[in-house]
Write a protein that holds these residues in place. Structure first.
Motif, PDB file in Angstrom:
ATOM      1  N   HIS A  78      -7.552   2.316   2.088  1.00 36.23           N
ATOM      2  CA  HIS A  78      -6.719   3.061   3.029  1.00 36.23           C
ATOM      3  C   HIS A  78      -7.554   3.289   4.281  1.00 36.23           C
ATOM      4  O   HIS A  78      -8.667   3.779   4.202  1.00 36.23           O
ATOM      5  N   ASP A 111       1.176   4.841   0.673  1.00 39.29           N
ATOM      6  CA  ASP A 111       0.508   5.955   1.351  1.00 39.29           C
ATOM      7  C   ASP A 111       1.240   7.274   1.152  1.00 39.29           C
ATOM      8  O   ASP A 111       0.615   8.327   1.079  1.00 39.29           O
ATOM      9  N   ASP A 138       0.858  -1.191   0.000  1.00 36.47           N
ATOM     10  CA  ASP A 138       0.000   0.000   0.000  1.00 36.47           C
ATOM     11  C   ASP A 138       0.892   1.238   0.000  1.00 36.47           C
ATOM     12  O   ASP A 138       1.769   1.386   0.867  1.00 36.47           O
ATOM     13  N   HIS A 155      -5.216   1.909  -4.265  1.00 35.28           N
ATOM     14  CA  HIS A 155      -5.299   2.048  -2.807  1.00 35.28           C
ATOM     15  C   HIS A 155      -6.353   3.121  -2.568  1.00 35.28           C
ATOM     16  O   HIS A 155      -6.102   4.313  -2.705  1.00 35.28           O
ATOM     17  N   MET A 190      -2.540   5.255  -4.464  1.00 35.33           N
ATOM     18  CA  MET A 190      -3.615   6.184  -4.113  1.00 35.33           C
ATOM     19  C   MET A 190      -3.653   7.294  -5.162  1.00 35.33           C
ATOM     20  O   MET A 190      -2.601   7.782  -5.579  1.00 35.33           O
TER      21      MET A 190
HETATM   22 ZN   LIG Z   1      -2.992   3.194   3.290  1.00 31.26          ZN
END
Ligand SMILES: [Zn+2]
Length: 256
Positions: A148, A54, A52, A106, A79
């Motif tokens: 998330h 972030d 993931d 994500h 993301m």
């Molecule tokens: Zn995350």
């Protein structure tokens, strides 16, 4: 000095993990899940490696390169609305894909009411919009999704959300290890990886917590904060700090 069996977050330790994975597991992509979820035709158990992303595409690239060096493909969940990196860095996303990795979404769902209840139509609509942004970059459909800061009602849910594989589905969460917040909640993963207990394992790592040398999550956050806030005013730094804490649900121990 740490003993050889203690876990750490250096790239060398990650390489040890990859070696053990190669010996004991078939690494599969999330987009391949429909091919094996209802069958048990493999001699080795299956591992789904998920990352993931972030905070940083650069740290994702480092892990993507190491895995390619070891002949392992994994899924990088990206993301589209991170406050800390931009998907306008298309070259970085394509670079990861071209190292034979899967790009997933994500999903940072922005629309929640006060009770954290979800409007399903808005949820699917926003997911599709975000996935399409990634699809435009990699010229390939986005087949998988991770959340998330997932809401409890989304964990251990159905295998598909819309028509995408849900990393938080019941089937894929049966055995799940994560380096959440720079800490292996379930302890050192190596012994578990050496003796698989189930036929499918999902291993989540966040590339941000990994680096050339082992250091604490606090040190990494502090370094990231200092690096990103050079030249900002005190109030801008405070804003950045708040945004970082909200994004990760972790507080920096450093003082402004
Ligand atoms: Zn995350």
């Amino acid at each position: 000095m740490k003993s050889s069996c203690s876990t750490n977050f250096s790239y060398n330790y990650y390489k040890k993990i990859l070696i053990v994975i190669k010996e004991n597991w078939h690494a599969k992509l999330f987009k391949e899940v429909p091919n094996f979820i209802n069958y048990s035709i493999f001699k080795k158990p299956i591992i789904l490696l998920r990352h993931d992303i972030d905070l940083s595409l650069d740290s994702a690239i480092k892990i993507a390169r190491i895995e390619q060096e070891y002949g392992i493909s994994s899924c990088f969940m990206i993301m589209t609305n991170s406050p800390f990196y931009s998907i306008k860095d298309k070259k970085k996303i394509l670079y990861i894909k071209n190292l034979d990795h899967e790009i997933g979404l994500h999903f940072n769902f922005g629309i929640r009411d006060n009770n954290n209840k979800i409007n399903v139509d808005k949820f699917i609509n926003e997911m599709n919009n975000q996935a399409n942004l990634l699809k435009d970059i990699i010229s390939e459909d986005i087949y998988s999704i991770s959340f998330h800061r997932p809401l409890p009602q989304l964990c251990k849910g159905s295998l598909y959300v819309g028509n995408r594989i849900n990393a938080y589905s019941l089937e894929l969460m049966d055995w799940y290890l994560s380096d959440s917040k720079g800490n292996w909640r379930e302890g050192n993963p190596l012994p578990k990886l050496k003796s698989p207990k189930k036929s499918i394992l999902q291993l989540l790592t966040h590339p941000f917590w990994w680096a050339e040398d082992d250091s604490s999550p606090n040190d990494k956050l502090e370094y990231f904060f200092q690096n990103c806030t050079k030249g900002l005013t005190i109030s801008e730094k405070k804003k950045f700090d708040e945004s970082l804490s909200n994004h990760l649900s972790i507080y920096r121990s450093g003082k402004l």
